[in-house]
Design a protein around this motif. Structure first.
Motif, PDB file in Angstrom:
ATOM      1  N   HIS A 180     -10.700  -7.700 -18.835  1.00  0.00           N
ATOM      2  CA  HIS A 180     -10.065  -7.317 -20.072  1.00  0.00           C
ATOM      3  C   HIS A 180     -10.087  -8.457 -21.084  1.00  0.00           C
ATOM      4  O   HIS A 180     -10.236  -9.622 -20.741  1.00  0.00           O
ATOM      5  N   GLY A 181      -9.908  -8.073 -22.362  1.00  0.00           N
ATOM      6  CA  GLY A 181      -9.807  -9.057 -23.431  1.00  0.00           C
ATOM      7  C   GLY A 181     -11.155  -9.535 -23.922  1.00  0.00           C
ATOM      8  O   GLY A 181     -12.216  -9.050 -23.505  1.00  0.00           O
ATOM      9  N   LEU A 182     -11.122 -10.485 -24.849  1.00  0.00           N
ATOM     10  CA  LEU A 182     -12.356 -11.075 -25.359  1.00  0.00           C
ATOM     11  C   LEU A 182     -12.999 -11.954 -24.289  1.00  0.00           C
ATOM     12  O   LEU A 182     -12.311 -12.737 -23.624  1.00  0.00           O
ATOM     13  N   LEU A 183     -14.305 -11.824 -24.143  1.00  0.00           N
ATOM     14  CA  LEU A 183     -15.024 -12.463 -23.050  1.00  0.00           C
ATOM     15  C   LEU A 183     -16.098 -13.412 -23.560  1.00  0.00           C
ATOM     16  O   LEU A 183     -16.711 -13.175 -24.605  1.00  0.00           O
ATOM     17  N   ALA A 184     -16.327 -14.460 -22.790  1.00  0.00           N
ATOM     18  CA  ALA A 184     -17.452 -15.366 -23.013  1.00  0.00           C
ATOM     19  C   ALA A 184     -18.463 -15.095 -21.901  1.00  0.00           C
ATOM     20  O   ALA A 184     -18.192 -15.355 -20.733  1.00  0.00           O
ATOM     21  N   VAL A 185     -19.611 -14.557 -22.274  1.00  0.00           N
ATOM     22  CA  VAL A 185     -20.594 -14.084 -21.301  1.00  0.00           C
ATOM     23  C   VAL A 185     -21.851 -14.954 -21.375  1.00  0.00           C
ATOM     24  O   VAL A 185     -22.393 -15.181 -22.463  1.00  0.00           O
TER      25      VAL A 185
END
Length: 289
Positions: A180-185
């Motif tokens: 969940h939430g903003l992710l750094a991929v």
């Protein structure tokens, strides 16, 4: 895993003058090339390809100084098709050309043969959970950036900073799946995780197939499978980078799991206003070893 890595080192020595079939070796050891390369890089502190080149040039230096044949003969003997290609590799390791090294007797930067040994680690417990997720998508804004092992990645910082606050809110509203939430991929990484090699970085969220993704967003499809989720709190990004290192030194050697191909995902659960500290989850795609 220690035995695997030492077997790999032995085979490097046996194949210094020709190509090493890492995929075949991994199969005989009951693991994958992806996992073997990543564990070697993390534990040795250098990519496998760099270690092979350094060992090859260490052995070649003896031939150069001893004068056993001309430089073309030595180049071919050590697996290079031309004296020029050999010279570039030699200088990249030793800092001098083969000709100067032969004339002056060096200097050389010798790479000792590695030997992995088991030491007592893991005094601090790791906060990890294993989850199985169906296929999902990661959507957001992607960019090609260089890999940075320590400290803040300036290219990633600039990429995220260029997005207006309204875009972060739009992405959050789209996300309907775990993580969940903003992710750094991070995806499309170099197999050896060499510093400065390019990867695809995506700032976005996880969504199910039911979400209608706007056409202006980039999409990374993710296969169904298992994930090891490591949670940590502390200075950012140093804590995150130390957690990744600990997965290789502590967790994977003592658990029946290995890395599988797929994106690495970081979810920021909480953070200071200046992002100096944060609570994060590192999601790594895994499969039974």
């Amino acid at each position: 895993m220690i035995a695997w890595l030492n077997r790999l080192v032995d085979l490097v020595e046996d194949h210094l003058t020709d190509d090493l079939d890492v995929d075949r070796l991994a199969s005989t050891l009951g693991t994958t090339e992806h996992h073997l390369r990543r564990m070697f890089s993390s534990l040795a502190g250098m990519p496998l390809s760099d270690y092979v080149r350094r060992r090859r040039m260490t052995v070649a230096a003896a031939d150069v100084v001893s004068g056993s044949g001309d430089l073309l003969d030595i180049a071919v003997r050590h697996g290079y098709g031309s004296a020029e290609a050999f010279g570039r590799a030699f200088q990249a390791v030793h800092g001098v050309t083969p000709g100067r090294a032969r004339r002056d007797g060096g200097p050389f930067r010798t790479q000792p043969r590695l030997r992995f040994r088991l030491t007592v680690e893991g005094a601090l417990p790791m906060d990890v959970r294993l989850v199985t997720r169906p296929a999902f998508r990661l959507v957001g804004h992607a960019a090609r950036v260089p890999l940075v092992h320590e400290g803040v990645n300036p290219a990633i910082r600039e990429h995220v900073a260029a997005l207006p606050p309204t875009e972060h809110h739009r992405l959050k509203a789209l996300g309907d799946a775990e993580p969940h939430g903003l992710l750094a991929v991070s995806t499309d990484l170099d197999p050896d995780r060499r510093e400065s090699t390019e990867l695809t970085y995506l700032h976005g969220v996880a969504v199910t197939d039911g979400v209608d993704v706007p056409a202006d967003l980039d999409v990374v499809p993710v296969d169904a499978g298992s994930w090891a989720v490591f949670r940590a709190t502390g200075p950012y990004p140093a804590t995150l980078q130390s957690v990744w290192a600990a997965t290789a030194t502590d967790w994977f050697p003592s658990n029946p799991w290995r890395l599988r191909p797929g994106p690495e995902v970081v979810a920021v659960l909480d953070r200071a206003d200046d992002f100096s500290t944060a609570t994060v989850e590192l999601w790594l795609p895994v499969e039974p070893a």
